[in-house]
Design a protein around this motif. Structure first.
Motif, short mmCIF file in Angstrom:
data_model
loop_
_atom_site.label_atom_id
_atom_site.label_comp_id
_atom_site.label_asym_id
_atom_site.label_seq_id
_atom_site.Cartn_x
_atom_site.Cartn_y
_atom_site.Cartn_z
N TYR A 117 0.83 -1.21 0.00
CA TYR A 117 0.00 0.00 0.00
C TYR A 117 0.86 1.26 0.00
N SER A 118 1.91 1.26 0.79
CA SER A 118 2.79 2.42 0.87
C SER A 118 3.44 2.71 -0.48
N ASN A 119 3.95 1.68 -1.14
CA ASN A 119 4.57 1.85 -2.45
C ASN A 119 3.56 2.33 -3.49
N THR A 120 2.37 1.77 -3.45
CA THR A 120 1.33 2.13 -4.41
C THR A 120 0.93 3.59 -4.23
N GLU A 121 0.68 4.00 -3.00
CA GLU A 121 0.26 5.38 -2.75
C GLU A 121 1.39 6.36 -3.09
N SER A 122 2.62 5.99 -2.82
CA SER A 122 3.76 6.85 -3.14
C SER A 122 3.87 7.06 -4.65
N THR A 123 3.70 6.01 -5.41
CA THR A 123 3.75 6.10 -6.87
C THR A 123 2.62 6.98 -7.40
N MET A 124 1.44 6.80 -6.85
CA MET A 124 0.30 7.62 -7.27
C MET A 124 0.57 9.09 -6.98
N LYS A 125 1.08 9.39 -5.80
CA LYS A 125 1.34 10.78 -5.42
C LYS A 125 2.41 11.42 -6.30
N GLN A 126 3.41 10.64 -6.69
CA GLN A 126 4.42 11.16 -7.61
C GLN A 126 3.78 11.59 -8.93
N GLN A 127 2.86 10.79 -9.42
CA GLN A 127 2.16 11.11 -10.67
C GLN A 127 1.30 12.36 -10.49
N LEU A 128 0.56 12.45 -9.40
CA LEU A 128 -0.30 13.60 -9.17
C LEU A 128 0.52 14.89 -9.01
N ARG A 129 1.71 14.78 -8.48
CA ARG A 129 2.60 15.93 -8.30
C ARG A 129 3.03 16.51 -9.65
N ARG A 130 3.04 15.69 -10.69
CA ARG A 130 3.51 16.12 -12.01
C ARG A 130 2.45 16.85 -12.83
N THR A 131 1.21 16.82 -12.39
CA THR A 131 0.11 17.39 -13.16
C THR A 131 -0.51 18.55 -12.39
N THR A 132 -0.79 19.64 -13.10
CA THR A 132 -1.39 20.82 -12.47
C THR A 132 -2.82 21.01 -12.94
N VAL A 133 -3.52 21.90 -12.27
CA VAL A 133 -4.88 22.26 -12.69
C VAL A 133 -4.83 22.86 -14.09
N SER A 134 -3.80 23.60 -14.40
CA SER A 134 -3.63 24.15 -15.75
C SER A 134 -3.52 23.02 -16.78
N ASP A 135 -2.74 21.99 -16.47
CA ASP A 135 -2.62 20.83 -17.37
C ASP A 135 -3.98 20.17 -17.57
N LEU A 136 -4.71 20.02 -16.48
CA LEU A 136 -6.03 19.39 -16.55
C LEU A 136 -6.98 20.24 -17.39
N LEU A 137 -6.93 21.56 -17.22
CA LEU A 137 -7.76 22.46 -18.03
C LEU A 137 -7.41 22.31 -19.51
N ASP A 138 -6.14 22.35 -19.83
CA ASP A 138 -5.70 22.19 -21.22
C ASP A 138 -6.20 20.89 -21.81
N GLU A 139 -6.05 19.80 -21.05
CA GLU A 139 -6.50 18.49 -21.52
C GLU A 139 -8.02 18.46 -21.71
N THR A 140 -8.73 19.11 -20.80
CA THR A 140 -10.19 19.09 -20.84
C THR A 140 -10.73 19.87 -22.04
N ILE A 141 -10.20 21.06 -22.26
CA ILE A 141 -10.76 21.90 -23.34
C ILE A 141 -10.26 21.47 -24.71
N SER A 142 -9.25 20.61 -24.77
CA SER A 142 -8.78 20.12 -26.06
C SER A 142 -9.62 18.95 -26.57
N LYS A 143 -10.49 18.43 -25.75
CA LYS A 143 -11.33 17.28 -26.14
C LYS A 143 -12.54 17.70 -26.93
#
Length: 143
Positions: A117-143
């Motif tokens: 569980y610790s390894n899984t959550e750590s990996t997930m958090k690393q991924q979430l740290r790489r993405t911003t709300v701006s990235d999410l907005l760009d991805e959303t409006i490009s669809k």
């Protein structure tokens, strides 16, 4: 509502606010956010209050111009910031009551799961740290 669902609604709300305030510096009322999310403004305000405690949004109360806006640029708000503001418990939890210590599996399952569980959550958090709300907005409006 599950934690994961609250997290998704928080991301939706922040992305909506980022879009609405991209061209102008104003506050967005919770009713407008609720229409986009398709839920009640009361629920949106509850989520936004959690985000305000984490200094991700600010609120202006009452009268003309009331509402919510991002406390930082959307490029500065990571999905991990939002996760940590919304999720109050670990992603994975162990047994609510201790397993049988006299059982071969019961006595060792929790340490084994803790490691996974610790390894899984750590990996997930690393991924979430790489993405911003701006990235999410760009991805959303490009669809």
């Amino acid at each position: 509502m599950t934690v994961v669902s609250r997290y998704t609604i928080a991301l939706h709300s922040l992305t909506f606010i980022a879009l609405m305030t991209k061209e102008r510096d104003e506050f967005v009322i919770s009713d407008r956010i609720a229409i986009s999310v398709n839920t009640s403004p009361v629920f949106i305000r509850r989520i936004l209050r959690m985000l305000a405690k984490a200094n991700l949004v600010i609120v202006q109360q009452g009268g003309k111009g009331a509402g919510w806006k991002l406390a930082k640029d959307p490029e500065e708000i990571t999905l991990l910031d939002v996760y940590e503001a919304i999720v109050e418990k670990p992603l994975f939890e162990l047994h609510h009551s201790p397993p049988n210590p006299n059982c071969q599996i019961g006595k060792s399952i929790q340490p084994a799961l803790n490691h996974i569980y610790s390894n899984t959550e750590s990996t997930m958090k690393q991924q979430l740290r790489r993405t911003t709300v701006s990235d999410l907005l760009d991805e959303t409006i490009s669809k």
